[in-house]
Scaffold this motif. Structure first.
Motif, mmCIF file in Angstrom:
data_model
loop_
_atom_site.group_PDB
_atom_site.id
_atom_site.type_symbol
_atom_site.label_atom_id
_atom_site.label_comp_id
_atom_site.label_asym_id
_atom_site.label_seq_id
_atom_site.Cartn_x
_atom_site.Cartn_y
_atom_site.Cartn_z
ATOM 1 N N LYS A 213 0.826 -1.214 0.000
ATOM 2 C CA LYS A 213 0.000 0.000 0.000
ATOM 3 C C LYS A 213 0.858 1.261 0.000
ATOM 4 O O LYS A 213 0.552 2.244 -0.662
ATOM 5 C CB LYS A 213 -0.910 0.016 1.225
ATOM 6 C CG LYS A 213 -2.080 -0.926 1.103
ATOM 7 C CD LYS A 213 -3.021 -0.694 2.265
ATOM 8 C CE LYS A 213 -4.211 -1.603 2.191
ATOM 9 N NZ LYS A 213 -4.942 -1.621 3.468
ATOM 10 N N ARG B 172 -4.705 -9.500 -0.753
ATOM 11 C CA ARG B 172 -5.543 -9.148 -1.895
ATOM 12 C C ARG B 172 -6.058 -7.711 -1.791
ATOM 13 O O ARG B 172 -6.090 -6.975 -2.778
ATOM 14 C CB ARG B 172 -6.704 -10.110 -1.979
ATOM 15 C CG ARG B 172 -7.481 -9.910 -3.239
ATOM 16 C CD ARG B 172 -8.503 -10.983 -3.348
ATOM 17 N NE ARG B 172 -9.669 -10.391 -3.960
ATOM 18 C CZ ARG B 172 -10.283 -10.953 -4.981
ATOM 19 N NH1 ARG B 172 -9.849 -12.070 -5.483
ATOM 20 N NH2 ARG B 172 -11.346 -10.383 -5.479
ATOM 21 N N GLU B 173 -6.426 -7.330 -0.606
ATOM 22 C CA GLU B 173 -6.912 -5.962 -0.418
ATOM 23 C C GLU B 173 -5.805 -4.962 -0.770
ATOM 24 O O GLU B 173 -6.051 -3.942 -1.430
ATOM 25 C CB GLU B 173 -7.357 -5.781 1.042
ATOM 26 C CG GLU B 173 -8.230 -4.583 1.272
ATOM 27 C CD GLU B 173 -7.677 -3.661 2.354
ATOM 28 O OE1 GLU B 173 -7.843 -2.446 2.182
ATOM 29 O OE2 GLU B 173 -7.081 -4.158 3.331
ATOM 30 N N GLN C 242 -5.383 -4.838 -4.511
ATOM 31 C CA GLN C 242 -6.468 -4.073 -5.118
ATOM 32 C C GLN C 242 -6.178 -2.578 -5.011
ATOM 33 O O GLN C 242 -6.371 -1.821 -5.952
ATOM 34 C CB GLN C 242 -7.804 -4.401 -4.426
ATOM 35 C CG GLN C 242 -8.564 -5.440 -5.199
ATOM 36 C CD GLN C 242 -9.683 -6.091 -4.386
ATOM 37 O OE1 GLN C 242 -9.650 -6.107 -3.146
ATOM 38 N NE2 GLN C 242 -10.644 -6.649 -5.078
ATOM 39 N N TYR C 243 -5.685 -2.211 -3.853
ATOM 40 C CA TYR C 243 -5.312 -0.809 -3.618
ATOM 41 C C TYR C 243 -4.188 -0.405 -4.574
ATOM 42 O O TYR C 243 -4.223 0.650 -5.198
ATOM 43 C CB TYR C 243 -4.874 -0.655 -2.159
ATOM 44 C CG TYR C 243 -4.630 0.773 -1.745
ATOM 45 C CD1 TYR C 243 -5.697 1.631 -1.496
ATOM 46 C CD2 TYR C 243 -3.329 1.261 -1.602
ATOM 47 C CE1 TYR C 243 -5.473 2.939 -1.123
ATOM 48 C CE2 TYR C 243 -3.091 2.574 -1.224
ATOM 49 C CZ TYR C 243 -4.176 3.399 -0.986
ATOM 50 O OH TYR C 243 -3.952 4.698 -0.614
ATOM 51 N N TYR D 271 -3.485 -1.658 -7.457
ATOM 52 C CA TYR D 271 -3.969 -1.519 -8.827
ATOM 53 C C TYR D 271 -4.790 -0.239 -8.994
ATOM 54 O O TYR D 271 -4.663 0.467 -9.997
ATOM 55 C CB TYR D 271 -4.776 -2.744 -9.267
ATOM 56 C CG TYR D 271 -5.184 -2.591 -10.707
ATOM 57 C CD1 TYR D 271 -4.220 -2.670 -11.717
ATOM 58 C CD2 TYR D 271 -6.497 -2.282 -11.068
ATOM 59 C CE1 TYR D 271 -4.558 -2.469 -13.044
ATOM 60 C CE2 TYR D 271 -6.840 -2.075 -12.389
ATOM 61 C CZ TYR D 271 -5.869 -2.168 -13.367
ATOM 62 O OH TYR D 271 -6.193 -1.950 -14.676
ATOM 63 N N SER D 272 -5.597 0.072 -7.979
ATOM 64 C CA SER D 272 -6.423 1.282 -8.099
ATOM 65 C C SER D 272 -5.551 2.533 -8.197
ATOM 66 O O SER D 272 -5.917 3.508 -8.835
ATOM 67 C CB SER D 272 -7.395 1.398 -6.922
ATOM 68 O OG SER D 272 -6.688 1.804 -5.760
ATOM 69 N N CYS E 212 -6.783 -13.609 -8.476
ATOM 70 C CA CYS E 212 -6.117 -12.549 -9.249
ATOM 71 C C CYS E 212 -6.955 -11.906 -10.337
ATOM 72 O O CYS E 212 -6.471 -10.989 -11.002
ATOM 73 C CB CYS E 212 -4.771 -13.046 -9.781
ATOM 74 S SG CYS E 212 -4.842 -14.423 -10.902
ATOM 75 N N PHE F 145 -9.243 -9.738 -10.286
ATOM 76 C CA PHE F 145 -9.734 -8.366 -10.053
ATOM 77 C C PHE F 145 -8.941 -7.322 -10.842
ATOM 78 O O PHE F 145 -9.369 -6.191 -10.991
ATOM 79 C CB PHE F 145 -9.683 -8.022 -8.556
ATOM 80 C CG PHE F 145 -8.278 -7.913 -8.031
ATOM 81 C CD1 PHE F 145 -7.611 -6.695 -8.096
ATOM 82 C CD2 PHE F 145 -7.627 -9.013 -7.501
ATOM 83 C CE1 PHE F 145 -6.309 -6.592 -7.625
ATOM 84 C CE2 PHE F 145 -6.333 -8.915 -7.036
ATOM 85 C CZ PHE F 145 -5.670 -7.701 -7.108
ATOM 86 N N ALA F 146 -7.754 -7.696 -11.321
ATOM 87 C CA ALA F 146 -6.922 -6.726 -12.047
ATOM 88 C C ALA F 146 -6.178 -7.460 -13.150
ATOM 89 O O ALA F 146 -6.015 -8.672 -13.077
ATOM 90 C CB ALA F 146 -5.925 -6.080 -11.087
ATOM 91 N N SER G 183 -3.565 -9.354 -14.817
ATOM 92 C CA SER G 183 -2.532 -10.128 -14.125
ATOM 93 C C SER G 183 -1.826 -11.048 -15.091
ATOM 94 O O SER G 183 -2.353 -11.399 -16.139
ATOM 95 C CB SER G 183 -3.144 -11.016 -13.044
ATOM 96 O OG SER G 183 -3.974 -10.278 -12.206
#
Ligand code: SAH
Length: 348
Positions: free
Chosen positions: A208, A247-248, A251-252, A254-255, A285, A287-288, A290
């Motif tokens: 992060k 994973r969280e 996700q951060y 990638y965002s 994986c 969600f983005a 990969s």
């Protein structure tokens, strides 16, 4: 001897600090820029080689500072062209770095710690335990040494860097970042951060932080299993940093960065070789954007771990492919000299 201990590693100074040093000594601030260029752009090993600096100034530097340059103690060459350097540090500890040549690229695989903070059961480096973090200049020097070897043996400069040697880079985050700053800045080697990949077993908080700092290099995650119970059994620190947190954090990442994530994954017989393991990976994986590198297992002496058969690997490739996730099957390099993934353990 005592005096030597008190002299400071000059490369721990920023450019501003070096400029201030010269001003304080009644010289021009610009002298700091000259010396800095010798240290980082020309990778000088001693003050004597700084030929555009007066003898008096070089003496001044010698009595105040040392240059803790690494020393490549031993070079081993594999039959596939891979080169492994045993690198001696100023305090006599040793790390390893690897040059991996392909037809179009030369990749440096560098270490970030002496030993490793983590305890992955399948990795030889984990058995060394962490002895200390590498300083930014010690990481930088490994890159310079491999760049020189690439020019010498393959007639071309280094093209890529992966932080996949000894150690967990995100547990030596500040120094790794400082090294990358030097590698990419025009006062250093001027390499593009797009050619650099930092590989981590997954420290959510640090992922992060990297996202917040908008770093420009690539991120690779050593996943090996997307099922907590299995991952914890082979990578015990997963109990502290479970998959939901990882994973969280991803996700951060990638965002914030919109940059693709690469996963490193070994398929072992009886551990993670079933359809439901592959499905869990897809779920983890998708969600983005990969990419999954299915890497070959390099045996270390532990009977629990055996490379899964071709069929299981193909099952993974197919499962991932169906969901639009790129999978590549990676052959190992440098196995004959213990230079492949997970084999770095200062054996020689
Ligand atoms: N600590 C970081 C950097 C090390 S990279 C990380 O875990 O990502 C080294 C890579 O080799 C990692 O993906 C690791 O999981 C993998 N690896 C470790 N032991 C291995 C082995 N015996 N065979 C194949 N890959 C291995």
């Amino acid at each position: 001897m005592e005096e030597q201990i008190q002299r400071k590693d000059i490369r721990a100074l920023t450019l501003d600090q070096l400029r201030d040093f010269f001003v304080m000594k009644g010289d021009k601030a610009f002298r700091g820029n000259q010396v800095y260029e010798w240290l980082w752009q020309k990778s000088a090993h001693s003050f004597e080689t700084m030929t555009n600096i007066s003898k008096e100034t070089r003496n001044l530097l010698t009595s105040n500072f040392v240059i803790n340059h690494i020393k490549v103690d031993q070079i081993q060459r594999s039959e596939d062209g891979t080169i492994k350097n045993a690198v001696r540090l100023h305090d006599d500890l040793v790390v390893e770095s690897v040059l991996i040549p392909t037809r179009t690229r030369t990749t440096a695989c560098v270490s970030s710690q002496v030993g490793c903070s983590l305890d992955c059961h399948f990795c030889a480096t984990a058995r060394l335990k962490r002895m200390r973090n590498l300083n930014p200049d010690e990481i930088f020097d490994q890159v310079v040494a491999i760049d020189n070897e690439s020019r010498l043996y393959f007639n071309r400069p280094l093209s890529n860097i992966v932080f996949m040697g000894m150690g967990e880079p995100l547990m030596n985050y500040n120094n790794v970042l400082k090294a990358i700053e030097k590698i990419t800045s025009k006062e250093g080697l001027g390499m593009s951060p797009r050619r650099i990949t930092v590989s981590t077993s997954g420290v959510p908080k640090m992922i992060k932080k990297m996202a917040d700092e908008q770093v420009k290099f690539n991120l690779a995650v050593s996943l090996h299993s997307a099922v907590d119970e299995i991952r914890t059994s082979i990578m015990p620190f997963n109990a502290t940093f479970p998959l939901v947190d990882l994973r969280e954090a991803l996700q951060y990442w990638y965002s914030k960065t919109k940059s693709r994530i690469t996963y490193e994954y070994v398929v072992w017989k009886g551990i993670n070789d079933t359809q439901s393991d592959a499905d869990a990976l897809v779920d983890f994986c998708r969600f983005a954007p990969s990419k999954v590198n299915l890497i070959e297992y390099n045996p270390i002496d532990d009977d629990r771990f055996q490379q899964a058969n071709e069929k299981a690997i193909m099952m993974y490739v197919k499962t991932l492919g169906k969901k639009g996730i790129t999978a590549t099957v990676r052959r190992s390099r440098g196995k004959d000299i213990d230079a492949a993934c997970g084999q770095l353990a200062n054996k020689s």
